[in-house]
Write a protein that holds these residues in place. Sequence first.
Motif, PDB file in Angstrom:
ATOM      1  N   THR A 249       0.806  -1.225   0.000  1.00  0.00           N
ATOM      2  CA  THR A 249       0.000   0.000   0.000  1.00  0.00           C
ATOM      3  C   THR A 249       0.840   1.275   0.000  1.00  0.00           C
ATOM      4  O   THR A 249       0.545   2.227  -0.738  1.00  0.00           O
ATOM      5  CB  THR A 249      -0.923   0.023   1.249  1.00  0.00           C
ATOM      6  N   THR A 250       1.888   1.310   0.835  1.00  0.00           N
ATOM      7  CA  THR A 250       2.683   2.545   0.927  1.00  0.00           C
ATOM      8  C   THR A 250       3.325   2.873  -0.429  1.00  0.00           C
ATOM      9  O   THR A 250       3.331   4.030  -0.858  1.00  0.00           O
ATOM     10  CB  THR A 250       3.757   2.415   2.028  1.00  0.00           C
ATOM     11  N   ASP A 251       3.841   1.837  -1.104  1.00  0.00           N
ATOM     12  CA  ASP A 251       4.438   2.068  -2.434  1.00  0.00           C
ATOM     13  C   ASP A 251       3.372   2.548  -3.418  1.00  0.00           C
ATOM     14  O   ASP A 251       3.622   3.419  -4.248  1.00  0.00           O
ATOM     15  CB  ASP A 251       5.067   0.779  -2.957  1.00  0.00           C
TER      16      ASP A 251
ATOM     17  N   GLY B   3      -2.443   4.548   4.865  1.00  0.00           N
ATOM     18  CA  GLY B   3      -2.228   3.100   4.709  1.00  0.00           C
ATOM     19  C   GLY B   3      -2.354   2.373   6.038  1.00  0.00           C
ATOM     20  O   GLY B   3      -3.055   1.354   6.152  1.00  0.00           O
ATOM     21  N   GLU B   4      -1.705   2.892   7.063  1.00  0.00           N
ATOM     22  CA  GLU B   4      -1.729   2.248   8.383  1.00  0.00           C
ATOM     23  C   GLU B   4      -3.106   2.396   9.045  1.00  0.00           C
ATOM     24  O   GLU B   4      -3.506   1.558   9.850  1.00  0.00           O
ATOM     25  CB  GLU B   4      -0.638   2.850   9.274  1.00  0.00           C
ATOM     26  N   ARG B   5      -3.826   3.454   8.705  1.00  0.00           N
ATOM     27  CA  ARG B   5      -5.185   3.616   9.261  1.00  0.00           C
ATOM     28  C   ARG B   5      -6.100   2.501   8.783  1.00  0.00           C
ATOM     29  O   ARG B   5      -6.958   2.015   9.517  1.00  0.00           O
ATOM     30  CB  ARG B   5      -5.788   4.936   8.795  1.00  0.00           C
TER      31      ARG B   5
ATOM     32  N   GLY C 156       9.730   7.642   8.155  1.00  0.00           N
ATOM     33  CA  GLY C 156      10.612   7.107   7.114  1.00  0.00           C
ATOM     34  C   GLY C 156      10.256   5.663   6.832  1.00  0.00           C
ATOM     35  O   GLY C 156       9.675   4.981   7.686  1.00  0.00           O
ATOM     36  N   ARG C 157      10.612   5.183   5.632  1.00  0.00           N
ATOM     37  CA  ARG C 157      10.232   3.830   5.207  1.00  0.00           C
ATOM     38  C   ARG C 157      10.690   2.786   6.228  1.00  0.00           C
ATOM     39  O   ARG C 157      11.803   2.857   6.738  1.00  0.00           O
ATOM     40  CB  ARG C 157      10.836   3.510   3.824  1.00  0.00           C
ATOM     41  N   GLY C 158       9.800   1.856   6.507  1.00  0.00           N
ATOM     42  CA  GLY C 158      10.121   0.805   7.474  1.00  0.00           C
ATOM     43  C   GLY C 158       9.969   1.248   8.921  1.00  0.00           C
ATOM     44  O   GLY C 158      10.317   0.515   9.854  1.00  0.00           O
TER      45      GLY C 158
END
Length: 429
Positions: free
Chosen positions: A46-48, A73-75, A150-152
């Motif tokens: 999703t993030t990508d 995305g995390e929501r 940041g990513r990750g």
Amino acid sequence: MSLIVQKFGGSSVADAASVKRVARRIVDTKAAGHDVVVVVSAMGDTTDELLDLAEQVSPNPPGRELDMLLTAGERISMAVLAMAIHDLGGQARSYTGSQAGLITDSAHGAARIIDVTPSRITEALSEGAIPIVAGFQGVAQDTKDITTLGRGGSDTTAVALAVALGADVCEIYTDVDGVFTADPRVVPKASQVRYITYEEMLELAAVGAKVLHLRCVEYARRFDLPIHVRSSFSDREGTLVISEAAIAARRTSEGTTMEQPIISGVAADLNDAKVTVVGVPDRPGEAAAIFGALASAGINIDMIVQNVSAANTGRTDVTFTCPQGSTAKATAALESVQSTVGFESLLVDAEIAKVSLVGAGMRSNPGVSATFFSALAAAGVNVEMISTSEIRISIVTRTSSAHDAVRAVHTAFGLDADGEAVVYGGTGR
Ligand code: ADP
Ligand code: ASP
Ligand code: MG
């Protein structure tokens, strides 16, 4: 009874079936008598996908808006996971990073956690509920805007919450069985490591082993919080990231007097670029001017090489590596000092990769470099730059050679396992 923070990465919650599987695992942990706090990443890629969408709309979106988009995305995953837990009879409540008290600075896209005030989480726990926190996000202390780490960064959310709540352990659930001697997607014969020190994991994470976010390891080391990296797809024991003293204690209690291995792993980082400042006048102060300009622009520099200057011109080339995403900023910063520094031109090369060998035993074992470079030579890998630390050797090579280099070095140091590592899911994106 203990307090456990469980973090589930994107590949562990990629679709509805996976969300239900993870919900079952959480409910079982609670039923076993533990208090559980969950941190969840965005589903699958999703993030990508959100980043791709932003790029189609705007080549250079404002950081504030990009962060607002990405946190969506995390929501999604926190809400659906809470629903799945309800369906199993559990009581779950989802919280955004901001609601969970993750206070950050205002550096959009790379925010740092400056405080954690999880009063709503402790309240939920005291009422017997399972809090589900959206990873990788917080709220800026000064601007009150939503930020991302940041990513990750969900790994870091999990460790920061675990520390703030006084948890016994932070479990990081992913799509492989733990930390391996190399990325199992690149080296199928990679061996799983049972224990690894914070220091070695820090070096591995810093050079591209994305199984753990670098800052989560820094955070865990600072507070001596044990991290257990394991698969959400199996019940196997994973890898414990702990202090050297804790490893020694475990080895003694197990009756194994085995020494720490010399090498902890091999990693590749394909996200760096190489910038060459061509024709720099060979006189004092030039390097200071170049790296001063880059520092003011906030560019993270990794390796640096300066050639011997050509006798007839009195000029030299200075080459450095930095993240690919920073090259536009780096060249702009350098061009702004071109007239004072007096260099001739700039070359940017994004087709490079950094390959690194990490191991605490390197300090006391001669011959590690010789084995490393012979393995690269035998595999036909051309070395463009070299840098070393006490417990690491890194080289820069072509992107196309990176994986061959990792495999060759892995075999040369006797790290190949008998069987093949399992990769349970994920697209490796
Ligand atoms: P998640 O979505 O769970 O956060 P990530 O994709 O961020 O998962 O991290 C897990 C991946 O890290 C694995 O699928 C693996 O390909 C990669 N990886 C790279 N180096 C290593 C390593 N040394 N040990 C284990 N996994 C590694
Ligand atoms: N979803 C974010 C990412 O893909 C954060 C994370 O997964 O940790 O980078
Ligand atoms: Mg991750």
